[in-house]
Design a protein around this motif. Sequence first.
Motif, PDB file in Angstrom:
ATOM      1  N   THR A  75       0.841  -1.192   0.000  1.00 50.44           N
ATOM      2  CA  THR A  75       0.000   0.000   0.000  1.00 50.44           C
ATOM      3  C   THR A  75       0.881   1.249   0.000  1.00 50.44           C
ATOM      4  OG1 THR A  75      -0.070   0.169   2.413  1.00 50.44           O
ATOM      5  CG2 THR A  75      -1.772  -1.197   1.351  1.00 50.44           C
ATOM      6  N   VAL A  76       0.283   2.372  -0.356  1.00 51.81           N
ATOM      7  CA  VAL A  76       1.005   3.644  -0.324  1.00 51.81           C
ATOM      8  C   VAL A  76       1.449   3.946   1.104  1.00 51.81           C
ATOM      9  CG1 VAL A  76       0.745   6.130  -0.638  1.00 51.81           C
ATOM     10  CG2 VAL A  76      -0.085   4.572  -2.389  1.00 51.81           C
ATOM     11  N   GLN A  77       0.561   3.709   2.071  1.00 49.87           N
ATOM     12  CA  GLN A  77       0.924   3.940   3.468  1.00 49.87           C
ATOM     13  C   GLN A  77       2.096   3.050   3.871  1.00 49.87           C
ATOM     14  OE1 GLN A  77      -1.991   2.849   6.434  1.00 49.87           O
ATOM     15  NE2 GLN A  77      -1.358   4.544   7.746  1.00 49.87           N
ATOM     16  N   GLY A  78       2.099   1.797   3.422  1.00 48.09           N
ATOM     17  CA  GLY A  78       3.197   0.877   3.717  1.00 48.09           C
ATOM     18  C   GLY A  78       4.509   1.336   3.113  1.00 48.09           C
ATOM     19  N   VAL A  79       4.445   1.869   1.886  1.00 51.23           N
ATOM     20  CA  VAL A  79       5.654   2.394   1.243  1.00 51.23           C
ATOM     21  C   VAL A  79       6.184   3.585   2.030  1.00 51.23           C
ATOM     22  CG1 VAL A  79       6.547   3.543  -0.833  1.00 51.23           C
ATOM     23  CG2 VAL A  79       5.080   1.523  -1.057  1.00 51.23           C
ATOM     24  N   LEU A  80       5.286   4.492   2.421  1.00 52.04           N
ATOM     25  CA  LEU A  80       5.695   5.662   3.198  1.00 52.04           C
ATOM     26  C   LEU A  80       6.328   5.241   4.520  1.00 52.04           C
ATOM     27  CD1 LEU A  80       5.817   8.723   3.587  1.00 52.04           C
ATOM     28  CD2 LEU A  80       3.487   8.609   4.523  1.00 52.04           C
ATOM     29  N   ILE A  81       5.700   4.327   5.222  1.00 53.71           N
ATOM     30  CA  ILE A  81       6.246   3.854   6.499  1.00 53.71           C
ATOM     31  C   ILE A  81       7.592   3.167   6.274  1.00 53.71           C
ATOM     32  CG2 ILE A  81       5.891   2.168   8.353  1.00 53.71           C
ATOM     33  CD1 ILE A  81       2.860   2.942   8.147  1.00 53.71           C
ATOM     34  N   GLY A  82       7.710   2.399   5.193  1.00 54.78           N
ATOM     35  CA  GLY A  82       8.976   1.741   4.883  1.00 54.78           C
ATOM     36  C   GLY A  82      10.101   2.745   4.650  1.00 54.78           C
ATOM     37  N   ILE A  83       9.806   3.801   3.913  1.00 51.26           N
ATOM     38  CA  ILE A  83      10.816   4.835   3.650  1.00 51.26           C
ATOM     39  C   ILE A  83      11.197   5.536   4.955  1.00 51.26           C
ATOM     40  CG2 ILE A  83      11.217   7.079   2.538  1.00 51.26           C
ATOM     41  CD1 ILE A  83       9.497   6.028   0.174  1.00 51.26           C
ATOM     42  N   LEU A  84      10.198   5.907   5.759  1.00 51.89           N
ATOM     43  CA  LEU A  84      10.475   6.591   7.026  1.00 51.89           C
ATOM     44  C   LEU A  84      11.308   5.715   7.956  1.00 51.89           C
ATOM     45  CD1 LEU A  84       7.007   8.281   7.725  1.00 51.89           C
ATOM     46  CD2 LEU A  84       9.036   9.282   6.648  1.00 51.89           C
ATOM     47  N   ALA A  85      10.974   4.439   8.014  1.00 58.54           N
ATOM     48  CA  ALA A  85      11.729   3.512   8.878  1.00 58.54           C
ATOM     49  C   ALA A  85      13.163   3.355   8.379  1.00 58.54           C
ATOM     50  CB  ALA A  85      11.030   2.155   8.930  1.00 58.54           C
ATOM     51  N   ALA A  86      13.345   3.241   7.061  1.00 63.95           N
ATOM     52  CA  ALA A  86      14.694   3.094   6.503  1.00 63.95           C
ATOM     53  C   ALA A  86      15.529   4.351   6.753  1.00 63.95           C
ATOM     54  CB  ALA A  86      14.613   2.776   5.002  1.00 63.95           C
ATOM     55  N   LEU A  87      14.917   5.530   6.603  1.00 70.26           N
ATOM     56  CA  LEU A  87      15.628   6.784   6.905  1.00 70.26           C
ATOM     57  C   LEU A  87      16.072   6.807   8.364  1.00 70.26           C
ATOM     58  CD1 LEU A  87      13.400   9.487   5.154  1.00 70.26           C
ATOM     59  CD2 LEU A  87      15.785   8.993   4.617  1.00 70.26           C
ATOM     60  N   ALA A  88      15.150   6.501   9.253  1.00 66.97           N
ATOM     61  CA  ALA A  88      15.450   6.523  10.692  1.00 66.97           C
ATOM     62  C   ALA A  88      16.520   5.497  11.053  1.00 66.97           C
ATOM     63  CB  ALA A  88      14.180   6.272  11.496  1.00 66.97           C
ATOM     64  N   ASP A  89      16.438   4.312  10.476  1.00 65.23           N
ATOM     65  CA  ASP A  89      17.428   3.266  10.769  1.00 65.23           C
ATOM     66  C   ASP A  89      18.829   3.700  10.359  1.00 65.23           C
ATOM     67  OD1 ASP A  89      15.481   1.608  11.794  1.00 65.23           O
ATOM     68  OD2 ASP A  89      15.377   0.306  10.021  1.00 65.23           O
ATOM     69  N   ARG A  90      18.952   4.302   9.196  1.00 58.42           N
ATOM     70  CA  ARG A  90      20.278   4.716   8.721  1.00 58.42           C
ATOM     71  C   ARG A  90      20.853   5.856   9.555  1.00 58.42           C
ATOM     72  NH1 ARG A  90      18.249   2.053   4.598  1.00 58.42           N
ATOM     73  NH2 ARG A  90      19.662   0.909   3.247  1.00 58.42           N
TER      74      ARG A  90
END
Length: 170
Positions: free
Chosen positions: A87-102
């Motif tokens: 989902t679009v929401q899942g993609v957004l959450i995935g990007i936010l999580a990847a940014l935060a993790d890095r």
Amino acid sequence: DLIRLGVTAPVVERLLANETRPRMRQINDGLLLILRGINLNLDQDPVDMISLRIWVRGQLIITVRRQPLASVQEVRQQVASGVGPKTVQGVLIGILAALADRVSSYIDGLTERVDELEDSLDATVGLNAVEISDLRRQIASLRRFIAPQRDALFELSRGKASLLDGLGID
């Protein structure tokens, strides 16, 4: 072309603007996020963070940046391979999580290096002190860049997350 995707001229202007302070804005029926990610590109200083602009409207998510950003590439590859968010929401959450993790991993690495140097302070006090000072300066710089991003994400998470519901994002 963003206009052909139904993105209005004012939103295109914001997606391509030079000023990139992290923030979140609801614009009509969409959500604009401007964030920053760690610069892990070859021969680049990670502290020279990459601006990431995200536009979300209905079932459309657009990311704009001037340099490659590993966080976005990771999510894009997951989606392309069929194992990523659906989902679009899942993609957004995935990007936010990847940014935060890095960001978190990079700051943790700097902090560990400072701790190691402080523990080894002995005959090489002058050399270690210079390196410790440089590492602390990098950490401070990152924190200065991350604070507005934290505020934008906090705004999204508290109450403003309902904006995502209003955008038709599940």
